[in-house]
Enzyme design. Structure first.
Site, PDB file in Angstrom:
ATOM      1  CB  CYS A   2      -0.878   0.036   1.213  1.00 19.36           C
ATOM      2  SG  CYS A   2      -1.798  -1.512   1.525  1.00 19.36           S
ATOM      3  NE  ARG A  33       4.496   1.947  -1.756  1.00 19.38           N
ATOM      4  CZ  ARG A  33       5.476   1.322  -1.315  1.00 19.38           C
ATOM      5  NH1 ARG A  33       6.577   1.816  -2.081  1.00 19.38           N
ATOM      6  NH2 ARG A  33       5.798   0.363  -0.522  1.00 19.38           N
ATOM      7  CD1 TRP A  88      -2.963  -4.093  -5.300  1.00 14.04           C
ATOM      8  CD2 TRP A  88      -2.194  -5.542  -4.019  1.00 14.04           C
ATOM      9  NE1 TRP A  88      -2.928  -5.130  -6.191  1.00 14.04           N
ATOM     10  CE2 TRP A  88      -2.172  -6.115  -5.173  1.00 14.04           C
ATOM     11  CE3 TRP A  88      -1.426  -6.262  -2.921  1.00 14.04           C
ATOM     12  CZ2 TRP A  88      -1.846  -7.321  -5.597  1.00 14.04           C
ATOM     13  CZ3 TRP A  88      -1.008  -7.613  -3.272  1.00 14.04           C
ATOM     14  CH2 TRP A  88      -1.250  -8.242  -4.407  1.00 14.04           C
ATOM     15  CG  ASN A 115       2.957  -0.736   2.963  1.00 12.81           C
ATOM     16  OD1 ASN A 115       2.354  -1.512   2.589  1.00 12.81           O
ATOM     17  ND2 ASN A 115       3.753   0.140   2.317  1.00 12.81           N
ATOM     18  N   GLY A 116       1.869  -3.204   5.049  1.00 10.41           N
ATOM     19  CA  GLY A 116       2.338  -4.634   5.627  1.00 10.41           C
ATOM     20  C   GLY A 116       1.484  -5.548   6.067  1.00 10.41           C
ATOM     21  CD  GLU A 567      10.613  -8.744 -18.347  1.00  8.72           C
ATOM     22  OE1 GLU A 567      10.271  -9.647 -17.847  1.00  8.72           O
ATOM     23  OE2 GLU A 567      10.312  -7.644 -18.383  1.00  8.72           O
ATOM     24  CE  LYS A 571       6.962  -6.234 -17.986  1.00  8.61           C
ATOM     25  NZ  LYS A 571       8.056  -6.562 -17.335  1.00  8.61           N
ATOM     26  CD  GLU A 574       4.075  -7.544 -15.737  1.00  3.58           C
ATOM     27  OE1 GLU A 574       3.914  -7.784 -14.320  1.00  3.58           O
ATOM     28  OE2 GLU A 574       5.269  -7.176 -16.127  1.00  3.58           O
ATOM     29  CG  HIS A 590      11.451 -32.316 -26.181  1.00  5.16           C
ATOM     30  ND1 HIS A 590      11.630 -33.587 -27.089  1.00  5.16           N
ATOM     31  CD2 HIS A 590      12.549 -31.711 -26.574  1.00  5.16           C
ATOM     32  CE1 HIS A 590      13.080 -33.441 -27.198  1.00  5.16           C
ATOM     33  NE2 HIS A 590      13.592 -32.366 -27.215  1.00  5.16           N
ATOM     34  CE  LYS A 689       7.549  -0.374 -10.675  1.00  6.67           C
ATOM     35  NZ  LYS A 689       7.865  -1.268 -11.980  1.00  6.67           N
TER      36      LYS A 689
HETATM   37  C1  BG6 Z   1       6.130  -7.394  -8.873  1.00  5.35           C
HETATM   38  C2  BG6 Z   1       5.900  -6.598 -10.028  1.00  5.35           C
HETATM   39  O1  BG6 Z   1       5.175  -8.509  -9.056  1.00  5.35           O
HETATM   40  O2  BG6 Z   1       7.404  -7.711  -8.212  1.00  5.35           O
HETATM   41  C3  BG6 Z   1       7.042  -7.178 -10.842  1.00  5.35           C
HETATM   42  O3  BG6 Z   1       4.607  -6.653 -10.408  1.00  5.35           O
HETATM   43  C4  BG6 Z   1       8.244  -7.275 -10.500  1.00  5.35           C
HETATM   44  O4  BG6 Z   1       6.844  -6.305 -12.157  1.00  5.35           O
HETATM   45  C5  BG6 Z   1       8.468  -7.988  -9.270  1.00  5.35           C
HETATM   46  O5  BG6 Z   1       9.145  -7.836 -11.678  1.00  5.35           O
HETATM   47  C6  BG6 Z   1       9.722  -7.974  -8.585  1.00  5.35           C
HETATM   48  O6  BG6 Z   1      10.080  -6.789  -8.182  1.00  5.35           O
HETATM   49  P1  BG6 Z   1      11.380  -6.039  -7.693  1.00  5.35           P
HETATM   50  O7  BG6 Z   1      11.140  -4.775  -7.090  1.00  5.35           O
HETATM   51  O8  BG6 Z   1      11.823  -7.161  -6.717  1.00  5.35           O
HETATM   52  O9  BG6 Z   1      12.074  -6.219  -8.879  1.00  5.35           O
END
Ligand code: BG6
Ligand code: UD1
Length: 694
Positions: A2, A33, A88, A115-116, A567, A571, A574, A590, A689
């Site tokens: 959060c 966040r 969140w 937060n936490g 990667e 992307k 997500e 395979h 994030k």
């Molecule tokens: C979250 C993000 O799951 O954490 C991803 O949505 C990110 O985009 C992942 O790659 C890891 O985060 P960080 O801050 O440790 O690089």
């Protein structure tokens, strides 16, 4: 997971409109966040009355709610404390009730944003219920508010910090929290354990000194001279594998907020989970460390800790951050993610600035210099990360193996911990994280510290937990990344780690030629990024033509390009919610080949490297099944000269850097796919994030 934002003015007259706008604006900067609900608490019209607003949805909804309730915006406050939160959900669905601030009772004697996760909240709740407290939400946070009131009621003449210490002592888990109380008007307590909290300070006069002393429960803070002596003693006694001694970052004493005659001065304080919400107000910030309890009152800031001998410094520096507001705004772009994709030509240069000297064929990573010879002697290097950061580790594994000849393993933090994988004193464990706060990575770091391994951080956020807890590390200096889908952090992590491998192999004569080739490649990367970004429009059109209304997409790569495929697939998943699977080309036959027909969209990464002919086998297998893959290849590759071949052409670079270039079209594809579907690129559903929960 959060965002917290607080604003305190002392002897600086502000009207309610200013206070509400400051809080709402702070929250909107932190929305990345968490963004399923938001709330704030400010003073009401009468003494000892709190005015709280909570709303489901984004900060804009909270703003609407406040406007509808028509508070008196002209009422002025000479001193005031306001706290706010964007959520969140982890405990309890997003609802007005579950959203923060939480209250101790109907009179809001204590209001809390958090937060936490409080792991012992069930026990605390059960205890407080026996004391007559009635809980109204499904959250873990509410127990902190009720506990605070319970402890206060036992001893109503208690000092706010003594009360806060008593509360914090009872809490298990992770938290960054702010407490506001009608019993302590215009004051705020900020406490952190595992969740970041930054305090910005704005004063009209220059601060006398740029440090705040830490005060302890037992016998108060050490005098400044003694503190600096301690630092010097620690410095000489510290072995390389001793716990990281961050006290060396600190200087001497505080008294920052007092005038010459010792009287507090007008001051404003901005509290936030992230400096990006503070920079527009002040550049002077102080990062709280774990277990710090900050008390802001009468224009002063005091930092307390429960115990003295816990190895932390006696002072907290008030630093000047060099983050510009424009760096965290969208500028001419529609989304942060788009802005961040287009920033990559600059962000990679910032990663290399002052570190890569191509003319003299040298790489210097200041943060690793002292440790590099120890790392060279380690028996293996374990990279630990999550999500995109994990992919960047995968992408550089080959170059580490080649240049250092040290065994390398790459681990997902959660799986590494689940297995309780063996770690030894002669291991080097590298924690890669954009935010530096990811709970899984952070726990894995603590696990490795306990086992005596040397720990190295590769993080973007200076002052983040991973940066502070590791023995040494590299800040990737990519600038703030706001879009949930990580883009520029990936390319900067990649570059930072290649430089790490180059530093480690500096003493190897047999690798010199190759090292120089890689350095020359790095020097050209930024310009090549610019070239690839010119493909923006064709890629946008390609997305509309080939991927509209598709259910699934395959992304094929081999060798160094398999991590690129992983990667790219992450992307796409997500932010566009299109199922996308990365397949190692060698594995195609395979199993996955069964999926291939003339309808399934496929992207194949086929830039030239030493395994190009093998990659071509997979291409032939796909073509033979009627597949019509889109190919990512180098400019003018004769293999793909047919007019029928759909292709995205990218410049050529050194093989171990090619993934840096190839990922950019995939970032653009994911972006345009999501935009084409009308999705909110910066705030994908169910994701945040900074994932500070396990
Ligand atoms: C979250 C993000 O799951 O954490 C991803 O949505 C990110 O985009 C992942 O790659 C890891 O985060 P960080 O801050 O440790 O690089
Ligand atoms: C540092 C300065 C930079 C300055 C440069 C000049 C900081 C943050 N950086 O950069 O502003 O221009 O010197 O020489 O002040 N660290 C960890 N764990 C991590 C990341 C970093 O412990 O995860 C440590 C490093 O070991 C180092 C410090 O933090 O002690 C700063 O790291 P970094 O910013 O990468 O160092 P420099 O590039 O030298």
């Amino acid at each position: 997971m959060c965002g917290i934002f607080g604003y305190i003015n002392y002897l600086v007259e502000r009207d309610r409109k200013f206070i509400l706008d400051t809080l709402l604006n702070g929250l909107s900067r932190l929305e990345y966040r968490g963004y399923d609900s938001a709330g704030l608490a400010v003073d009401g019209d009468k003494k000892n009355v709190v005015c709280a607003f909570k709303e489901v949805g984004k900060v804009a909804k909270l703003k609407e709610l406040i406007e509808e309730s028509k508070p008196d915006l002209t009422k002025t406050f000479e001193s005031h404390a306001g706290i706010s939160h964007t959520r969140w959900a982890t405990h309890g669905t997003p609802s007005r009730l579950n959203c923060h601030p939480h209250r101790s009772d109907v009179n809001w004697e204590f209001s809390i944003v958090h937060n936490g996760i409080i792991t012992n909240y069930k026990e605390l709740k059960a205890l407080l219920e026996t004391k007559g407290f009635r809980f109204e939400t499904e959250t873990d946070t509410e127990c902190i508010a009720k506990l605070t009131k319970y402890l206060y009621d036992q001893q109503p003449d208690i000092d706010f910090t003594v009360l806060a210490k008593a509360v914090v002592k009872e809490l298990e888990g992770a938290f960054g929290l702010l407490i506001k109380s009608v019993h302590f008007p215009h004051e705020v307590i900020a406490a952190r354990k595992g969740s970041p909290l930054v305090i910005g300070v704005r004063t009209s006069r220059k601060m006398k000194v740029d440090f705040v002393d830490v005060e302890y429960s037992e016998d108060g803070a050490l005098p400044a001279e003694q503190a600096s002596q301690n630092v010097a003693m620690k410095k000489s006694a510290t072995g390389l594998l001793a716990p990281p001694d961050k006290s060396l970052l600190h200087r001497s004493q505080s008294r920052a907020f007092l005038s010459d005659d010792g009287v507090p001065q007008p001051a404003e304080f901005f509290l936030s989970s992230d400096p990006s919400a503070i920079v527009e107000h002040t550049k002077k910030v102080l990062y709280l460390e774990d277990d710090d309890i900050a008390h802001i009152h009468e224009g002063q800031l005091n930092i307390h800790r429960l115990t003295k001998d816990d190895g932390t410094s006696n002072v907290r520096a008030i630093q000047t951050i060099e983050l510009e507001l424009q760096e965290i705004m969208k500028g001419k772009f529609d989304h942060f993610m788009q802005k961040e994709i287009f920033e990559q030509p600059e962000s990679v240069v910032n990663t290399m600035r002052g570190r890569l000297d191509v003319a003299n064929k040298q790489v210097t990573l200041g943060g690793l210099r002292q440790y590099i010879s120890t790392i060279r002697r380690c028996r293996r290097i374990i990279f630990v990360a999550c999500g995109t950061s994990y992919h960047s580790c995968m992408a550089v594994r080959g170059v580490f193996e080649e240049l250092t000849e040290i065994p390398i393993s790459v681990e997902l933090a959660s799986d590494f911990l689940d297995r309780q994988a063996p770690v030894f004193r002669d291991d080097t464990c590298v924690f890669v994280s954009q935010s530096g706060e990811t709970a899984d990575s952070l726990m894995a770091l603590r696990y490795c510290l306990e086992r005596g391994a040397l720990t190295v951080g590769v993080v973007n956020v200076v002052g983040s937990s991973i940066s502070l807890l590791t023995h040494c590390g590299v800040h990737i200096n990519a600038g703030p990344e706001i879009g949930v889908a990580s883009t520029k952090a990936y390319t900067s992590q990649f570059v930072a780690m290649v430089m790490f491998a180059l530093s480690l192999s500096e003493d190897r004569a047999s690798k010199q030629k190759r090292r120089e080739e890689i350095m020359e490649g790095l020097a050209k990367i930024s310009e090549q990024f610019r070239e690839i970004l010119k493909l923006n429009d064709p890629i946008k059109q390609m997305c509309a033509k080939f991927f509209k209304n598709q259910k699934s997409l395959l992304l094929l790569g081999r060798g160094g390009q398999f991590p690129t495929a992983l990667e790219g697939a992450l992307k796409i998943k997500e932010i566009s919610y299109l199922h996308c699977e990365a397949v190692m080309s060698g594995e195609l036959k395979h199993g996955v080949l069964a999926l291939v027909d003339e309808n399934l969209p496929i992207i194949m990464i086929l830039t030239r490297d030493n395994i190009f002919t093998k990659s071509l086998n997979a291409y032939q297998q796909v073509i033979a099944r009627g597949g019509r893959p889109i190919v990512i290849c180098n400019y003018d590759d004769p293999e793909f000269s047919s007019a029928q071949t759909e292709k995205i052409e990218v410049p050529k670079t050194v093989d171990c850097l090619q993934g840096l270039l190839n990922v950019i079209p995939l970032q653009l594809i994911s972006y345009w796919l999501a935009v084409g579907e009308g999705l909110n690129v910066d705030f994908p559903r169910n994701l945040a994030k900074s994932v500070t929960v396990e």
